[in-house]
Design an enzyme around this catalytic site. Sequence first.
Site, mmCIF file in Angstrom:
data_model
loop_
_atom_site.group_PDB
_atom_site.id
_atom_site.type_symbol
_atom_site.label_atom_id
_atom_site.label_comp_id
_atom_site.label_asym_id
_atom_site.label_seq_id
_atom_site.Cartn_x
_atom_site.Cartn_y
_atom_site.Cartn_z
ATOM 1 N N GLY A 19 0.815 -1.198 0.000
ATOM 2 C CA GLY A 19 0.000 0.000 0.000
ATOM 3 C C GLY A 19 0.850 1.249 0.000
ATOM 4 O O GLY A 19 2.025 1.223 0.391
ATOM 5 N N GLY A 21 0.719 5.636 0.763
ATOM 6 C CA GLY A 21 -0.013 6.787 1.253
ATOM 7 C C GLY A 21 0.747 8.063 0.994
ATOM 8 O O GLY A 21 1.751 8.075 0.261
ATOM 9 N N PHE A 23 2.582 9.946 2.967
ATOM 10 C CA PHE A 23 3.937 10.067 3.504
ATOM 11 C C PHE A 23 4.528 8.725 3.912
ATOM 12 O O PHE A 23 5.561 8.663 4.568
ATOM 13 C CB PHE A 23 3.950 11.028 4.698
ATOM 14 C CG PHE A 23 3.302 10.486 5.951
ATOM 15 C CD1 PHE A 23 4.064 10.113 7.045
ATOM 16 C CD2 PHE A 23 1.920 10.357 6.029
ATOM 17 C CE1 PHE A 23 3.471 9.624 8.182
ATOM 18 C CE2 PHE A 23 1.328 9.887 7.179
ATOM 19 C CZ PHE A 23 2.097 9.519 8.261
ATOM 20 N N THR A 25 4.973 4.266 2.674
ATOM 21 C CA THR A 25 4.759 3.113 1.796
ATOM 22 C C THR A 25 4.846 1.857 2.645
ATOM 23 O O THR A 25 5.713 1.746 3.517
ATOM 24 C CB THR A 25 5.826 3.056 0.681
ATOM 25 O OG1 THR A 25 5.749 4.257 -0.095
ATOM 26 C CG2 THR A 25 5.613 1.853 -0.220
ATOM 27 N N ASP A 136 -10.519 7.981 13.993
ATOM 28 C CA ASP A 136 -10.461 7.756 12.547
ATOM 29 C C ASP A 136 -10.875 6.327 12.208
ATOM 30 O O ASP A 136 -10.238 5.643 11.411
ATOM 31 C CB ASP A 136 -9.051 8.039 12.032
ATOM 32 C CG ASP A 136 -9.017 8.265 10.520
ATOM 33 O OD1 ASP A 136 -10.062 8.639 9.950
ATOM 34 O OD2 ASP A 136 -7.955 8.052 9.914
#
Length: 562
Positions: A19, A21, A23, A25, A136
């Site tokens: 995956g 993102g 900032f 990996t 979240d």
Amino acid sequence: MNGNLCFDDKFLIDKEVLGKGAFATVVKGLDLKNNQHIACKIVSKQKLKENPTLDNLFAQEIQLQRQLKSPYIIQLYKVYSVDNYYMLMMEYCEGGDLEKYLQKNGPIPEQKAIGFLMQVLAGLREIHSHSIIHRDLKPQNIFIKGNQLKIGDFGCARTAFIDSLNVGKTTVGSSYFKAPEIIEGLEYGFEVDIFSLGVLLYKMLFNSYPFEGQSVQEIYKKMQSVSIDFKKNGVVISNQMIDFLQRLLKFDRNDRITWLQVYQHPVISKNLKNDSISAENIFAPQFIDVQLYQDPKFTNKKFSSIKVQSNLSTSGIAEENKQKSNVQQQDEEKKRMLAELKEAKEKEIQFAVKQYLLKRNIYGQMWELAKSFKKFNIPQIDSKIPALFILKKMKSLNSQLQNELNQRINIFNLKYFNDFLDSEPYEKLQKQINDDSVEIDKLLHPTQQEAIESIQKLNITDQDLIQEIKTLQLTPCFKKFYIESLIAYANGLNQILQKLNDTAQQKGFFYQIILVYEACSIDKLIIDNIEYDFEKHKLEIIHTNPEKYQSIIEQKQTEALN
């Protein structure tokens, strides 16, 4: 970063990307010591340096995740600092995240969704027990490993500082899952995770969101005004589930269900003790004490009317909430919680008494048989040895229950076990079970003497059987001799039954034979059906049509032998 890396001869990192993102990996790796896959989160120090907010969140994520130890939370094994990167060695979940699962499989059936939810709740209990608000909760942050769900990504989580309010003020979390008070920029506490949990559950059931929009402002307006669609995408859910979702997704947190009430709602409470784990039904594997949520910091009605900066700027949505003073609100909430707690404790004490009495009734049913052997004292049939073995079995069951009560063992996983121990019903139960022990002993010792006398009369030479008769403890051979002696006794009675003409005598012999055969299967009854209605069954035996006696006896004999 190029090539494979090895850390401490323990972790081997390869190039397979799991995956990516903004900032970080995530790549696949291997724990060499345990020979199992791991996930390695690679974070750029430069990107963190450029964004102080991300830097703070990253440091917080590591700090918080090191505190959390639960099978329902992604575990952080080790953190390395290598050149321009941080390398986080984490638990690997081969099933990916819940978002991908939903994309592939569509809406999740209600019972399975409840199973998923139970595991999310188990993870949240661990998070909340450290005074951490996740903030979240969403499918992208819930991962699947085998049949188990695990909460991950604590970049937005924060500690609720233990002050008079226990609240946060920052606006974080994905827009669809944000509680209204976060969007408004108000102070908040653990109740924001309740709202997110509601959105998550709705998403699992409908593979859609309860409130949709192109912006935070539009989503917020729909939270305020739109009725939730509980038939979206053709999905049908139960009325209990609709009620549960409505209470989770209340716009006003003062009306929203509390964490304690979450566990008291039928959708959750009826599944708390379910320990089945399968592809279709996945539950948290044991009943967990939820006394954690009795702490006042987990209530929803304790917030200051102080206004903080909202992320809605000039939208005009963030209105000032006029609330009662903290002291008054906390006092009202405390009264309500105490009333709810009292009711919950009373219900659980009633439940406990019922369960203990049902266990007692199992050997109570055998008590009738134990006393009846003398009524059927037929010279050609030995009744002394089977009578002894019935009493030994009763003594064993009584001693087990007596030990559980006297040593205060929580066999039914009661939440309020200490309150039960201090209650009058517990004292009465304890006395009943202890009195049972005395009554059993009164019959047990003389019956043993009669059985010992039968050894010589019957010319018994089997040393194991002789040992079983001469000791009051159950030997490893007890079950074998117990079944054999009872079946021999029942067969002898049945031979006489078939020669009787008197209807009343036939009924008495038939009833005795059935009691004997069913005593052979008492262990299965204990395991399979503790709520067996003995009195109802007794009446069914008594009113059996005599023409069916032999077919029923054959059936009971087969069950006894199996």
